[in-house]
Write an enzyme that holds these catalytic residues in place. Structure first.
Site, PDB file in Angstrom:
ATOM      1  N   LYS A 145       0.831  -1.214   0.152  1.00 52.37           N
ATOM      2  CA  LYS A 145       0.111  -0.004   0.013  1.00 52.37           C
ATOM      3  C   LYS A 145       0.770   1.061   0.210  1.00 52.37           C
ATOM      4  CE  LYS A 145      -2.851   0.904   3.711  1.00 52.37           C
ATOM      5  NZ  LYS A 145      -2.572   2.124   3.893  1.00 52.37           N
ATOM      6  N   ARG A 198       2.840   5.925  -3.246  1.00 51.61           N
ATOM      7  CA  ARG A 198       3.876   6.674  -3.565  1.00 51.61           C
ATOM      8  C   ARG A 198       4.240   6.536  -5.266  1.00 51.61           C
ATOM      9  NH1 ARG A 198       3.832   5.600   1.538  1.00 51.61           N
ATOM     10  NH2 ARG A 198       5.075   7.092   2.863  1.00 51.61           N
ATOM     11  N   ARG A 201      -8.822  12.289  12.407  1.00 48.55           N
ATOM     12  CA  ARG A 201      -7.243  12.044  12.724  1.00 48.55           C
ATOM     13  C   ARG A 201      -6.573  13.347  12.705  1.00 48.55           C
ATOM     14  NH1 ARG A 201      -5.444   6.809   9.189  1.00 48.55           N
ATOM     15  NH2 ARG A 201      -3.767   6.906  10.422  1.00 48.55           N
ATOM     16  N   GLN A 210       4.428   9.095   7.165  1.00 54.12           N
ATOM     17  CA  GLN A 210       3.530  10.107   6.420  1.00 54.12           C
ATOM     18  C   GLN A 210       4.100  11.309   6.582  1.00 54.12           C
ATOM     19  OE1 GLN A 210      -0.449   9.177   7.941  1.00 54.12           O
ATOM     20  NE2 GLN A 210      -0.169   7.009   6.819  1.00 54.12           N
ATOM     21  N   ASP A 263       1.738  -0.913  11.758  1.00 53.45           N
ATOM     22  CA  ASP A 263       0.353  -1.625  11.127  1.00 53.45           C
ATOM     23  C   ASP A 263      -0.059  -2.943  11.593  1.00 53.45           C
ATOM     24  OD1 ASP A 263      -0.112   1.003   9.793  1.00 53.45           O
ATOM     25  OD2 ASP A 263       0.896   0.202   7.974  1.00 53.45           O
TER      26      ASP A 263
HETATM   27  C1  S3P Z   1       2.186   4.823   6.018  1.00 52.69           C
HETATM   28  C2  S3P Z   1       2.744   4.939   7.278  1.00 52.69           C
HETATM   29  C3  S3P Z   1       2.376   4.618   8.556  1.00 52.69           C
HETATM   30  C4  S3P Z   1       1.110   3.486   8.503  1.00 52.69           C
HETATM   31  C5  S3P Z   1       0.257   3.668   7.385  1.00 52.69           C
HETATM   32  C6  S3P Z   1       1.189   3.925   5.946  1.00 52.69           C
HETATM   33  C7  S3P Z   1       2.962   5.427   4.721  1.00 52.69           C
HETATM   34  O1  S3P Z   1       1.567   5.654   9.128  1.00 52.69           O
HETATM   35  O2  S3P Z   1       0.598   3.542   9.470  1.00 52.69           O
HETATM   36  O3  S3P Z   1      -0.691   2.521   7.069  1.00 52.69           O
HETATM   37  O4  S3P Z   1       2.541   4.787   3.699  1.00 52.69           O
HETATM   38  O5  S3P Z   1       3.656   6.147   5.017  1.00 52.69           O
HETATM   39  P1  S3P Z   1       2.579   6.745  10.311  1.00 52.69           P
HETATM   40  O6  S3P Z   1       3.522   7.137   9.192  1.00 52.69           O
HETATM   41  O7  S3P Z   1       1.532   7.773  10.479  1.00 52.69           O
HETATM   42  O8  S3P Z   1       2.827   6.016  11.337  1.00 52.69           O
END
Ligand code: S3P
Length: 416
Positions: free
Chosen positions: A14, A19, A115, A160, A299
């Site tokens: 995912k 990306r 969130r 993220q 996750d």
């Molecule tokens: C993700 C980062 C994670 C993860 C999310 C996907 C990403 O979140 O929980 O499912 O693709 O950068 P956080 O970076 O906020 O922990």
């Protein structure tokens, strides 16, 4: 118990899929991605780039072609942009949109609106971005601003946030940008970067090259099948799974829990380690997890909590307060899950403690619309007690729409 096992390939990761769409949209020329995850969350990213004027063609369910428009080729959308329930879409796009020369408004479902977005808005606004939100949550309005920064630090252990800062930094013309984080998180940056400890530096880019990529399988989705493997399978092999060092915390934890788990056919494909995971029924034991291990399995905590309830001895998790702001509050949702089924769990603000192995009774569990809680309940149904039922399974398609097909392929039938 059914005869569960065999070999299986999973749909693409995912994080990489999001990306791939984003970077191919702002690259110059045509990109082609196969095994791209086509799920609720990635559809949100695809939908937004279409609104921004990018041509994205779905060749078949998991094959996409994207006509990149270049770094400055996105168009002002005619409507509010909708990130649906995808935190990755919303957070990364706030970084990218803050560098466009047009105004946008970004929104999402009620789940996403709960969130936190402050973690992106605050550091970018401190550098001169113009992002406005009433309560540091969605909806946000993003106005054009000619801001730049040479160095920025994020205190949240969040890929993220880091990726949002990186997408903004891509627009710097004359100098390198360094992004530092307190705890290293997943690093599928998509652009050439130099890493020093927990800092990455990117050089100015004028043009991003198109992508030609077969997305490796998602280790976070694989986690649910690995759980089935350690609980009930004679032998299960998951092929071509992404094994990036920042994504294999759950596999390392399973190993510490005494699981029969190994990696085969490890290769490096376009800078990412990819391999097959072999797993079989194991006598699990409890384990301690602290803040240094959380990001690498961030996750996987819902399914890990279920496994901890089936492991002999004490499992204790600390430093995991990020779980409180995922698709649901995953500490309290999993505590409710376990107690609802007659198990016991001690909850802390930043973690939990559970002593197993516990007998879990039948009962309906509240998934809070969280795909990973719902899949954990399905695994519990298959492996522990047929009477365990999630109250909502539709949300599973946010990250893993082929979950039930994959379960059938390994002989794990889930029937309500
Ligand atoms: C993700 C980062 C994670 C993860 C999310 C996907 C990403 O979140 O929980 O499912 O693709 O950068 P956080 O970076 O906020 O922990």
């Amino acid at each position: 118990m059914q005869n569960i096992g065999g070999e299986l390939e999973l749909v693409g990761d995912k994080s990489l899929s999001h990306r791939c769409i984003m970077f191919s949209a702002i690259a110059e020329g045509k990109s082609k991605m196969t095994n791209l995850l086509n799920s609720g969350d990635t559809k949100a990213t695809i939908g937004i780039f279409k609104e921004l004027g990018v041509e994205i063609i779905e060749k078949d369910l998991n094959t996409f072609e994207v006509e990149g428009v270049g770094l400055n080729g996105l168009n002002k959308p005619t409507t509010e942009l909708n990130a649906l329930s995808s935190g990755t879409t919303a957070r990364l796009l706030i970084g990218l949109l803050s560098k466009q020369n047009f105004e946008t408004q970004l929104n999402g479902t009620d789940q996403l609106k709960r969130r936190p977005m402050k973690r992106i808005i605050e550091p970018l606004n401190a550098m001169g971005a113009k992002i406005i939100s009433e309560n540091d949550k969605l909806p946000v309005k993003i106005f054009p601003s000619d801001y730049e920064f040479e160095a920025i630090t994020t205190t949240k252990p969040s890929a993220q946030v880091k990726s949002a800062l990186l997408l903004a930094a891509l627009y710097h013309k004359n100098f390198p940008t360094t992004i530092s984080e307190v705890i290293a998180t997943r690093d599928h940056s998509g652009v050439k970067s130099f890493r020093l400890g927990n800092s990455i530096t990117i050089q100015p880019v004028n043009i991003l090259n198109p992508i030609n990529y077969n997305v490796p399988g998602d280790p976070s989705s694989a986690a649910f099948l690995l759980a089935i493997g350690v609980l009930v399978s004679d032998k299960l092999i998951l092929k071509n799974i992404l094994l990036n060092e920042r994504r294999i915390g759950f596999i390392k934890t399973l190993k510490k829990m005494n699981a029969n788990i190994s990696i085969k056919n490890l290769q490096i494909i376009q800078n990412e380690p990819v391999g097959d995971i072999v797993v079989s029924k194991s006598e699990l034991v409890g384990v301690n997890i602290d803040s240094s291990e959380v990001a690498d399995m961030v996750d996987e905590f819902p399914i890990f909590t279920l496994l901890a309830s089936q492991a002999t001895g004490k499992t204790k998790v600390t430093g995991a307060d990020e779980l409180r702001v995922k698709e649901s509050d995953r500490i309290s949702a999993m505590a409710e899950f376990v107690t609802q089924l007659g198990g016991a769990i001690k909850v802390y603000e930043d973690g939990f403690e559970i002593i197993g192995a516990q007998k879990l009774n039948e009962g309906t569990v509240n998934t809070y619309g969280d795909h990973r809680i719902a899949m954990t309940a399905v695994v519990a149904n298959i492996c522990i007690n047929k009477g365990i039922i999630p109250n909502n399974i539709d949300c599973i398609s946010d990250s893993y729409p082929s979950f039930f097909d994959n379960l059938r392929l390994i002989g794990a039938n889930y029937e309500l």
